[in-house]
Write an enzyme that holds these catalytic residues in place. Structure first.
Site, short mmCIF file in Angstrom:
data_model
loop_
_atom_site.label_atom_id
_atom_site.label_comp_id
_atom_site.label_asym_id
_atom_site.label_seq_id
_atom_site.Cartn_x
_atom_site.Cartn_y
_atom_site.Cartn_z
CD GLU A 1 -4.10 -1.17 2.81
OE1 GLU A 1 -3.86 -0.02 3.24
OE2 GLU A 1 -3.95 -2.20 3.48
CD GLU B 1 1.10 0.25 3.22
OE1 GLU B 1 1.73 -0.33 2.30
OE2 GLU B 1 -0.09 0.61 3.11
#
Ligand code: 3HC
Ligand code: NAI
Length: 684
Positions: A105, A125
């Site tokens: 990210e 995640e």
């Protein structure tokens, strides 16, 4: 400025390098170091471009998981990302290793991304019961496609550079190993070409075709309904990507945050984070220092080419390690090897393996009927019948031929490794390596430490697990070691509940709803009732079914009848038998609701886990969790029996066990260790 960061100027390019071993996780210090670097570069008028890179084994491998559940200090990750995105300079992420989660990210905040060919990016995640909470769900579909983002984020898979380039996640893959040099050159080229500075958040073209239609999401949900069952994170990821399509970027980001926070506060994510660290903990053994040598295992011998021997062999063959397989008779040897070949062929058929890889694996097998063929191997694993006398004879034969330093391992499920070791002149080289069926698939390897096992031998067993892609859990010698022993108590209760008149379908449903793939009664039918009851002379429903030649799924059905699609319905024959056996044994009939049934089935597992800890069979409660998750598919989002017990409250577990003890006897007598923990207000 913190010491984690170095700032160098190369012409008109600022190179910001972060160095925070082991994996540059984005903890507070790292976040601060990035922001400091970008702020410095922003004020540097001679700088036209910024390259962000990391030292050590990887570009940022994600947020620092240890900070989860605590209040994070500013700058938090979204602030780091916003600093990068608002930089007045051209920004480039230069990546190696595994840029994952928050690491990717961070890279997605830059204008351009370059990586080594060996780099693997991903948003894993989901494995922590979370979703990418710093824009990943909004940006990946913008860069790649909605389909690719759904696949990558719900699977959490790592994407190799080549694929990442073709999907648009990367803009360039290095042609050499010198990432920094190539990244600086790339920066110079981009500046010289006056390359566009479009942030990922500003791109909307890949989303356009799905605007106004939920079809792709609904299809994705229904296609994966079975696999995603119980995983709230997968549903929330789907919702977040849907928000990327439906909402303007900033609103989508807010929706992502809401969905992320819901997961962060969930019990499932706490459980999955526990599992993440627990998995990495198993290898740490207090009396085995990190410096303990590891013996090289470059060739392996296996005795017994049956169900387990074949599966065990496949692990080594797939890792490129040659295997000599020994049987008593040519026929058994041929059969065992043909089963291995068939298993590989199935993988080729489904596209998971190439024909060339199959050939290469099969070429690593040496069939043998002669112990002398083991004279040069580094490790022998015995997987013959579960009988002490046979095992001792095998070990004695091995002792006579193998070289000094060869490790002698038994795959026994229940037998005493110390006694097996007495049949050799080298008990220090003997250990248990206990695989779980199917051995080529189940990820658990229990490494059983005998009284005399050398530390080097234990260490080698533990490290070997990684080579063959298993998770090792250390066990001391004791009946059933860890996983089989504790899980046995669920089976005993399943049988007992059946005889007490609880419908087998209800028992299976309760366990399925808890998150297991299958309930214990359906599982018996799958394994085969003849296999389960082997050697027992007791009157049981299983033995009665076997006497009627109802062996389970493989023959005539068992507790259930099966149609041609393996759909099951409860068998009226089995139901009659259950009543008969219960009457013959004088078992009192009961009723119980689903919560009570779940407690009856699983609290005894916890109780036995407490005994396993108390006796020092397992090193730590989290090892028991990992053994059950990796060996018995205990649902990962429950965290394993011991973690789950903590969430239920050990006092609640104890009180219920005492209640059951009153009603049903000493199968429920609480472990003194559990009582002690409750008295002291402690947890596992
Ligand atoms: N946070 C904190 N510690 C971490 C970590 C992380 N993200 N990733 C790894 N570590 C620690 C491990 O606990 C281990 O510590 P130990 O040596 O004390 O046991 C050490 O780093 C090395 O890890 P591994 O033994 O796993 O090393 P490998 O080389 O086998 O694997 C890896 C490296 C592929 C990076 C693997 O560690 C991994 O998959 N890490 C997790 C990656 C991840 O899940 N990232 C997403 C985090 S969530 C997130 O980013 C949220 C965001 O969207 C807001
Ligand atoms: P199996 O019956 O499928 O295979 C045993 C093989 O050993 C047979 O092929 C037999 O011919 C061979 N054999 C017997 N005596 C031999 C000898 N003296 N020399 C060479 N070969 C010999 O049994 P399975 O299921 O593979 O079990 C093997 C061992 O693994 C047992 O100790 C069992 O407890 C253990 N185990 C079994 C699991 C399972 O789910 N089946 C799981 C984990 C461990």
């Amino acid at each position: 400025m913190t010491t984690l960061q170095t700032y160098e100027i190369h012409g008109d390019v600022a190179l910001i390098t972060i160095d925070s071993p082991p994996v540059n996780a984005l903890g507070y210090d790292v976040r601060k170091a990035i922001v400091d670097g970008f702020e410095k570069a922003a004020g540097d008028s001679g700088v036209n471009a910024i390259v962000l890179t990391c030292k050590g084994r990887t570009f940022f491998a994600g947020a620092d998981i240890r900070e989860f559940g605590t209040t994070q200090k500013s700058p938090v990750l979204p602030e780091v990302i916003s600093t990068i995105e608002s930089s007045p300079k051209l920004t480039i992420a230069a990546m190696h290793g595994t840029p994952l989660g928050g690491g990717l990210e961070t890279a997605l905040a830059c204008h351009y991304r370059i990586a080594l060919p060996t780099t693997r990016v991903g948003l894993p995640e989901v494995h922590l019961g979370l979703l990418p909470g710093a824009g990943g769900t909004q940006k990946l579909p913008r860069l790649t496609s909605v389909e690719a983002a759904l696949d990558i984020i719900t699977s959490g898979r790592q994407v190799k550079s080549e694929e990442a380039l073709s999907l648009g996640i990367l803009d360039k893959v290095c042609s050499s190993e010198d990432l920094v040099k190539e990244a600086l050159g790339y920066a110079n080229d981009l500046v010289a070409d006056n390359a566009p500075r479009v942030l990922v958040r500003e791109r909307n073209d890949k989303l356009a075709e799905h605007k106004g239609s939920a079809e792709i999401f609904n299809t994705f949900r229904s296609k994966n309904a079975r696999r995603f069952r119980g995983f709230l994170a997968k549903e929330n990821i789907t919702k977040a990507i849907q928000a990327a399509v439906e909402l303007p970027f900033e609103e989508g980001l807010m929706r992502e945050r809401e969905l992320f926070m819901e997961l962060m506060e969930s019990r499932a994510s706490a459980a999955q984070r526990h599992v993440f660290f627990a998995e990495r903990e198993t290898i740490k053994i207090p009396d085995i220092p990190k410096t303990t040598p590891v013996r090289a295992i470059d060739s392996v011998g296996i005795v017994g080419a049956g169900t387990m021997g074949g599966g065990i062999a496949m692990n080594f063959l797939s890792a490129g390690i040659p295997v000599t397989m020994l049987e008593q008779k040519q026929e058994a040897l041929d059969h065992g090897i043909s089963v291995i070949q068939k298993n590989y062929q199935r993988s080729v058929k489904s596209g998971r393996m190439s024909e060339a890889a199959l050939e290469s694996c099969m070429s690593l097998i040496t069939p043998s009927l002669d112990y002398a063929d083991f004279s040069t191997v580094d490790l022998v694993i015995e997987a013959v019948f579960e009988t002490m006398e046979i095992k001792k004879a095998v070990f004695s034969s091995l002792d006579a031929v193998v070289k000094d330093g060869c490790i002698l391992a038994s795959n026994t499920s229940y037998l005493d490794i110390n006694e097996i070791a007495t049949s050799t002149s080298r008990p220090q080289d003997v250990i248990g390596l206990h695989f779980f069926s199917p051995a080529n698939i189940m990820p658990l390897l229990e490494v059983v430490r005998g009284e005399k096992s050398d530390l080097e031998v234990i260490n080698t067993g533990m490290r070997l697990a990684k080579t063959i892609r298993k998770t090792p859990v250390l066990s001391r010698v004791g009946w059933g070691f860890i996983a089989n022993r504790v899980m046995k108590f669920r089976s005993l209760q399943a049988d007992s509940l059946v005889l007490q008149g609880i419908n087998p379908e209800t028992i299976d449903k309760v366990i399925y709803d808890y998150g297991f793939a299958m309930g214990p009664i359906a599982m018996k039918d799958l394994v085969g009732l003849d296999v389960i009851g082997r050697g027992s002379t007791e009157l049981t429903v299983d033995s009665e079914l076997v006497s009627m030649d109802r062996l389970g799924q493989k023959k005539n059905g068992g507790y259930y009848d099966y149609d041609e699609n393996r759909q099951r319905t409860l068998s009226p024959i089995a139901m009659d038998l259950i009543k008969e056996v219960a009457a013959k044994k004088g078992v009192k009939q009961i009723t119980a609701d689903e919560d009570e049934i779940l407690a009856r089935l699983l609290y005894p597992v916890i109780n036995e886990g407490a005994k396993v800890l108390d006796e020092g069979i397992a090193l730590r409660s989290s090892d028991i969790d990992i053994a059950c998750i990796k060996g018995y598919n205990w649902p990962v989002y429950q965290g394993g029996p011991m973690f789950w017990a903590n969430t239920v409250g050990l006092d609640n577990v104890l009180n219920k066990l005492r209640e059951f003890e009153q009603q049903y006897g000493d199968a429920f007598t609480p472990s003194p260790y559990l009582e002690k923990l409750v008295a002291e207000g402690k947890e596992f």
